[in-house]
Design an enzyme around this catalytic site. Sequence first.
Site, mmCIF file in Angstrom:
data_model
loop_
_atom_site.group_PDB
_atom_site.id
_atom_site.type_symbol
_atom_site.label_atom_id
_atom_site.label_comp_id
_atom_site.label_asym_id
_atom_site.label_seq_id
_atom_site.Cartn_x
_atom_site.Cartn_y
_atom_site.Cartn_z
ATOM 1 N N ASP A 110 -3.070 -0.929 5.426
ATOM 2 C CA ASP A 110 -3.350 0.258 6.240
ATOM 3 C C ASP A 110 -2.132 0.873 6.924
ATOM 4 O O ASP A 110 -2.278 1.874 7.638
ATOM 5 C CB ASP A 110 -4.396 -0.079 7.320
ATOM 6 N N ASP A 172 -8.996 2.733 -1.458
ATOM 7 C CA ASP A 172 -8.421 3.378 -0.264
ATOM 8 C C ASP A 172 -6.896 3.229 -0.232
ATOM 9 O O ASP A 172 -6.182 4.049 0.342
ATOM 10 C CB ASP A 172 -8.959 2.756 1.030
HETATM 11 N N1 GLY Z 1 -10.119 2.746 4.586
HETATM 12 C C1 GLY Z 1 -11.309 2.299 5.198
HETATM 13 C C2 GLY Z 1 -12.424 3.239 5.080
HETATM 14 O O1 GLY Z 1 -12.340 4.249 4.418
HETATM 15 O O2 GLY Z 1 -13.438 2.963 5.681
#
Ligand code: GLY
Length: 398
Positions: A110, A172
């Site tokens: 992240d 993601d």
């Molecule tokens: N990247 C985490 C989400 O989209 O919830």
Amino acid sequence: MRNGLALVIGWLAVIAQGCGSPVQEAVGYCASQAARTLETVPSPDRMPNCVEAGSSEWKYVSPGGWTSGFWPGELWYLYESTGDAKWKDAAGKATETMLPVAYQTPHSHDVGFMVMPSIGHAYRLTGEDRYREALVSAADSLATLYNPKVGTILSWPGMVQKMDWPHNTIIDNMLNLELLFWVAENCSRPDLYDIAFRHSETTMEHQFREDGSTCHVVVYDPETGEELAKHTHQGWKDESMWARGQAWAIYGFTMAYRFTRDERFLKTAVRATDTYLSRLPEDGIPFWDFEAGEQLEDQPKDASAAAIVASALLELQGYLPVAEAKRYRSEAEKTIRILSAAPYRAGDQCSAFLLHSTGHMPRGNEVDASISYADYYYLESLVRLQRLERGEKAIPNN
Ligand code: GLY
């Protein structure tokens, strides 16, 4: 749901009131909502994160939470869009508290989500060297999660033991490559380009199904690189199309094309988009998962996915021949219009921009809520549309 005619009438009314273009009106709305939020933020290191359904109170996240970059990012976009120094001041203060994140050992993929909306915009809009240095450090830190035998970044180190997912990569993760590509291009770091490029290739090969939908998690053998399994974590089931995952795929491969000009990534973005658009419900905003049970119409929506896709399509259309470009721009504008009116506009209900996003449905977290990343990508789509309306590119210099 408000019908199309009412939407058009509402939109025309805005113009008749002399508030400028609909996009200007929407940016003005975001500024007045954000001003309300700013008054309630207890300190610059408390980032508004989510307003649960039925509440009007923000819940906050500290720097280091995966969503912590979005509030500073909104403040930078408001500064860019309005030129008002009050936003620059607030954005600078919030971003200051994000700087240590760039120098930490990464807990997950992240890093890019946290630093690009905050420190990335800070550098773009101020040119201050310390922001650039922080981006280089953050990129180096993210790169430590790369496994060359697999060809992807390990998204969730915490899931290696917990779920027995020895090398896991989630869709993601594509968004976090922007940090690597950016540092590679702007700081002469071809090693980071290679990581981001290879991650995009591996994801393209393993994360997509025949029909252009994506799965959320792919698990690989960290020694051989062999694919072991496909799972979901935030979707309905392993085989279904989690709405935000699909949105990340569209945005991520569009962005990967921006930096690489690799036609395969462009085709991947287009295919993911067409699958998404062809399955949208009538009001144009997806349910949290496209196949979430038999009573799909009773499931919560995910406005965040719609906002992410709208923003991505405004970039994607710029890479396509005229007819396709027109179609995608029109889809993006339609989505923005829908999000800019009831029932998605938060208005007096709370000071977020949007209602009806879903964060983590299987855990029951942030269901039918207002969430900072929905607001961030909605505002980003407005800023991109403003640029297009001025005759500029959606992404400057691209
Ligand atoms: N990247 C985490 C989400 O989209 O919830």
